[in-house]
Design an enzyme around this catalytic site. Structure first.
Site, PDB file in Angstrom:
ATOM      1  N   HIS A  90       0.829  -1.202   0.000  1.00 51.53           N
ATOM      2  CA  HIS A  90       0.000   0.000   0.000  1.00 51.53           C
ATOM      3  C   HIS A  90       0.870   1.261   0.000  1.00 51.53           C
ATOM      4  CE1 HIS A  90      -2.797   2.840   2.276  1.00 51.53           C
ATOM      5  NE2 HIS A  90      -3.431   2.598   1.144  1.00 51.53           N
ATOM      6  N   GLU A 137       0.441  -0.772  -4.740  1.00 52.05           N
ATOM      7  CA  GLU A 137      -0.671   0.173  -4.908  1.00 52.05           C
ATOM      8  C   GLU A 137      -0.108   1.581  -4.814  1.00 52.05           C
ATOM      9  OE1 GLU A 137      -3.984   2.845  -3.340  1.00 52.05           O
ATOM     10  OE2 GLU A 137      -2.035   2.402  -2.455  1.00 52.05           O
ATOM     11  N   HIS A 177      -0.829  10.916  -2.896  1.00 55.91           N
ATOM     12  CA  HIS A 177      -2.122  10.568  -2.297  1.00 55.91           C
ATOM     13  C   HIS A 177      -3.013  11.789  -2.081  1.00 55.91           C
ATOM     14  CE1 HIS A 177      -4.995   9.658   0.925  1.00 55.91           C
ATOM     15  NE2 HIS A 177      -5.026   8.453   0.379  1.00 55.91           N
TER      16      HIS A 177
HETATM   17  O1  G3P Z   1      -6.664   1.421  -2.799  1.00 60.14           O
HETATM   18  C1  G3P Z   1      -6.916   1.184  -1.460  1.00 60.14           C
HETATM   19  C2  G3P Z   1      -6.596   2.350  -0.577  1.00 60.14           C
HETATM   20  O2  G3P Z   1      -5.382   2.911  -0.998  1.00 60.14           O
HETATM   21  C3  G3P Z   1      -7.683   3.386  -0.569  1.00 60.14           C
HETATM   22  O3  G3P Z   1      -7.486   4.407   0.358  1.00 60.14           O
HETATM   23  O4  G3P Z   1      -6.791   6.628   1.097  1.00 60.14           O
HETATM   24  O5  G3P Z   1      -5.160   4.767   1.136  1.00 60.14           O
HETATM   25  O6  G3P Z   1      -5.879   5.766  -1.027  1.00 60.14           O
HETATM   26  P1  G3P Z   1      -6.275   5.430   0.366  1.00 60.14           P
HETATM   27 MG    MG Z   2      -4.759   4.477  -2.361  1.00 63.67          MG
END
Ligand code: G3P
Ligand code: MG
Length: 262
Positions: free
Chosen positions: A22, A50, A65
């Site tokens: 992530h 991700e 982000h």
């Molecule tokens: O893609 C899953 C997750 O990344 C969604 O939330 O705020 O971490 O982008 P965020």
């Molecule tokens: Mg995300």
């Protein structure tokens, strides 16, 4: 360099869930930087990275982000107000640890070049209430970047904005896509309904929002279920018992040991 096989949304029957870093290994390096992606490429057993994308003023796809720069860089204000060359002046690592002062906010193109098919990439398109892009604009820029890098078969597109996902699927029928669940907007709607409307094959959900009913519905409709953000063994075990197909974690290099029994 080991090139991944083309991305399929669901792990093969009998295999463990995918492990997805992530924002990279964002527990050990600043999120969404090449340093975090490098750790994800080097840790054994990680399937996918991700990352989050949006546009700069000069309409390049950047990996960031937040809408604004201040949390994760020395910049300030909306990233959309800065060109990539201006954005490159900001230090995107010191907020995390001074050792990462050389990190910069990368473009998506740079990430593709760097990762070079060592990992699949889950591109989360951020849509912004305050900075609405022209219809299809971000979607087309992202698709173009993916195709230019030859990443078509190694990437998936995901978003909380299901309209964007539907657009991507309309432009590129072959694209692998996922819809992110928003509790306040989507409550009471089953994964199959949300995914079908957008033409997606993955349903992505937060761990505290995912239910056994949702997983059952998704699997009955041949959808994959990915869950975020699992940073502890107990959370991983709970979600593996629910039968999820992908696990997003900030410390994917650690939880991979629980998931894949490495
Ligand atoms: O893609 C899953 C997750 O990344 C969604 O939330 O705020 O971490 O982008 P965020
Ligand atoms: Mg995300």
């Amino acid at each position: 360099m080991v090139t991944m096989t083309p991305f399929v949304p669901k792990p093969a029957q009998g295999s463990q869930p995918y492990v997805i870093a992530h924002r990279g290994i964002s527990g050990k390096a600043p999120e969404n930087t090449l340093a975090a992606f490098s750790l994800a490429c080097n840790a054994p057993g990680i399937d996918m990275i991700e990352l989050d994308v949006r546009l700069s003023r000069d309409e390049q796809v950047i990996v960031l982000h937040d809408r604004t720069l201040q949390r994760t860089s020395t910049g300030n204000g909306a990233a959309r107000h800065y060109s990539v060359s201006e954005i490159k002046e900001f230090d995107a690592g010191s907020w995390f640890d001074p050792a990462f002062a050389a990190e910069r906010i990368p473009t998506l193109k740079e990430v593709f070049q760097f990762v070079n098919k060592r990992r699949w990439i889950n591109i989360e398109l951020k849509s912004d209430f305050l900075f609405r892009e022209k219809p299809e604009f971000l979607e087309r820029k992202v698709i173009e970047t993916v195709h230019e890098a030859g990443y078509n078969d190694y990437a998936m597109y995901s978003s909380f904005d299901h309209g964007m996902i539907a657009t991507i699927k309309r432009i590129d029928r072959e694209a692998r896509t996922g819809v992110l669940y928003n509790l306040y907007r989507d409550f009471g709607r089953l994964p199959s309904k949300l995914a079908r409307r957008a033409g997606a094959s993955v349903f992505v959900c937060a761990k505290h929002e995912l239910t056994a009913t949702m997983v059952r519905d998704a699997h009955q409709h041949d959808l994959a279920v990915y869950v975020y953000t699992l940073n502890t063994t107990s959370n991983v075990n709970k979600m593996m018992n629910l039968g999820v197909d992908g696990i997003l974690s900030d410390n994917a290099d650690q939880i991979v040991k629980d998931v894949k029994k490495l």
